[in-house]
Design an enzyme around this catalytic site. Structure first.
Site, PDB file in Angstrom:
ATOM      1  N   TRP A  94      28.239 -52.744  -7.634  1.00 44.66           N
ATOM      2  CA  TRP A  94      27.058 -53.347  -8.261  1.00 44.66           C
ATOM      3  C   TRP A  94      26.754 -52.686  -9.599  1.00 44.66           C
ATOM      4  CZ3 TRP A  94      26.800 -57.702  -6.159  1.00 44.66           C
ATOM      5  CH2 TRP A  94      27.101 -57.856  -4.802  1.00 44.66           C
ATOM      6  N   LYS A  97      16.729 -55.330   1.704  1.00 44.43           N
ATOM      7  CA  LYS A  97      17.228 -54.149   2.409  1.00 44.43           C
ATOM      8  C   LYS A  97      16.088 -53.444   3.151  1.00 44.43           C
ATOM      9  CE  LYS A  97      21.173 -54.788   0.229  1.00 44.43           C
ATOM     10  NZ  LYS A  97      22.373 -55.330   0.865  1.00 44.43           N
ATOM     11  N   ASP A 135      18.640 -49.455 -10.453  1.00 43.41           N
ATOM     12  CA  ASP A 135      18.764 -50.468  -9.405  1.00 43.41           C
ATOM     13  C   ASP A 135      18.573 -49.753  -8.073  1.00 43.41           C
ATOM     14  OD1 ASP A 135      19.498 -52.322  -7.524  1.00 43.41           O
ATOM     15  OD2 ASP A 135      21.504 -52.704  -8.341  1.00 43.41           O
TER      16      ASP A 135
END
Length: 355
Positions: free
Chosen positions: A100, A191, A167
């Site tokens: 990511w 999450k 992030d």
């Protein structure tokens, strides 16, 4: 009983599911479903205002920062961050610590110069790079705090003289952070915060409006701030369920209590991985994630048998990502120590039968 170790969308508390399901039928005794109320109504304005207040309270967000509930996931933020923070003639610095992080820096390259300060790609991202210098002439330094695929997490905030952008999609609300250390934080909710469909953004107001770029309104943080996250129709249900989850977290004792529990859960599982002769950790020990525990078997031929046994015992989502293999136990906030103990017991049982 099912034990949900899936990497995302996340496990949520049962009480959140129950309250959310009631709201789908009748929201706050209004005679309407949460799925059909107007996002311009006072009822929903109260939801989003309380959600913002809880985020500000739980994370101790200081004055001068705006809190947004957007859509598009972290993947949209990969583009929105440079659009809003990277001047057309400037550059940004990125740490490449996983898939990511790599995707984020590739998106940023479409808007300006990107300097990759360090990467652990050569070791299949099994560690967090540590020896690097952050350029002082960059507009911001971006990193990913937790790498879900590879099971690594960065616990110490990097030292930087330029604004930090992080992030935090997979470890937001799982441990203490000092928001004042950051210029911008973003996190897909699915999450630890809520269901898929909403993305949390915390941004320092005085960083905005300095790129010289004509930003489409839907991608301009300032437009969303002015509209109170209501510039376009928001993800009403996802924000409401996130609110319920934020209430649950505060009632538990907030970030301090959930971090204490998360440390115990991770330590319990890693101790078994290190003790058990059949298993070994995939990430370097000093960078092991509390949220995503990656491990493999010393004898790969046993992995399919063990995975089948976990599924038979109601343990869901333990298959590792294809780029790592083995197993991944995602142990987000709502997963209880009961599930951890069940997995540990099964690992011990399997070892006794296959020693």
């Amino acid at each position: 009983m099912k034990h949900n170790f899936g990497a995302g969308p996340c496990i949520l508390p049962q009480e959140v599911f129950k309250e959310a399901s009631q709201a789908v039928i009748d929201f706050n005794n209004s005679g309407l479903s949460i799925l059909e109320i107007s996002h311009r109504s006072k009822a929903f304005e109260a939801v989003i205002e309380e959600a913002e207040s809880l985020v500000r309270d739980l994370l101790a967000v200081p004055n001068g920062y705006s809190i947004l509930f957007l859509q598009g996931g972290a993947s949209q933020q990969f583009a929105m961050v440079p659009m809003n923070l990277l001047p057309q003639t400037g550059k940004a610095a990125y740490l490449d610590s996983g898939t990511w992080a790599s995707k984020a820096l590739k998106e940023a390259q479409k808007f300006g110069t990107v300097q990759v300060v360090a990467s652990s790609k050569e070791a299949n991202y099994t560690y967090i790079p540590k020896e690097y210098d952050v350029p002082t002439d960059a507009s911001y330094f971006h990193y990913t705090s937790n790498n879900t695929i590879y099971g690594t997490e960065l616990f110490e905030t990097p030292k930087s003289s330029i604004p930090l952008v992080c992030d935090m999609s997979s470890d937001i609300l799982s441990r203490k952070i000092n928001v004042a250390d950051f210029g911008l934080i973003y996190a897909g909710a699915q999450k630890n915060m809520g269901p898929a469909g909403v993305t949390l953004v915390i941004v320092k107001d005085d960083l905005l409006g300095k790129t010289g770029r004509d930003i489409p309104a839907i991608f301009d943080y300032r437009k969303h701030i002015e509209a109170g996250s209501l510039y376009n129709t928001p993800a009403v249900f996802a924000i409401y369920v996130s609110l319920l989850n934020l209430r649950w977290l505060k009632a538990k004792g907030g970030i301090e209590e959930i971090e204490r529990e998360n440390i115990i859960k991770a330590r319990t599982l890693y101790d078994e991985i290190d003790r058990n002769p059949l298993f070994k950790g995939a990430a370097q020990a000093e960078d092991r994630s509390r949220m995503n525990v990656t491990f493999v078997m010393n004898n790969p031929e046993l992995e399919k048998t063990f995975l089948a046994l976990t599924e038979e015992r109601g343990m869901i989502g333990l298959k590792g990502h294809r780029s790592v293999g083995g197993f991944r136990a995602s142990i987000y906030n709502a997963l209880t120590i009961t599930s951890i103990n069940a997995l540990v017991d099964l690992m011990q049982e399997f070892a006794e039968k296959n020693a």
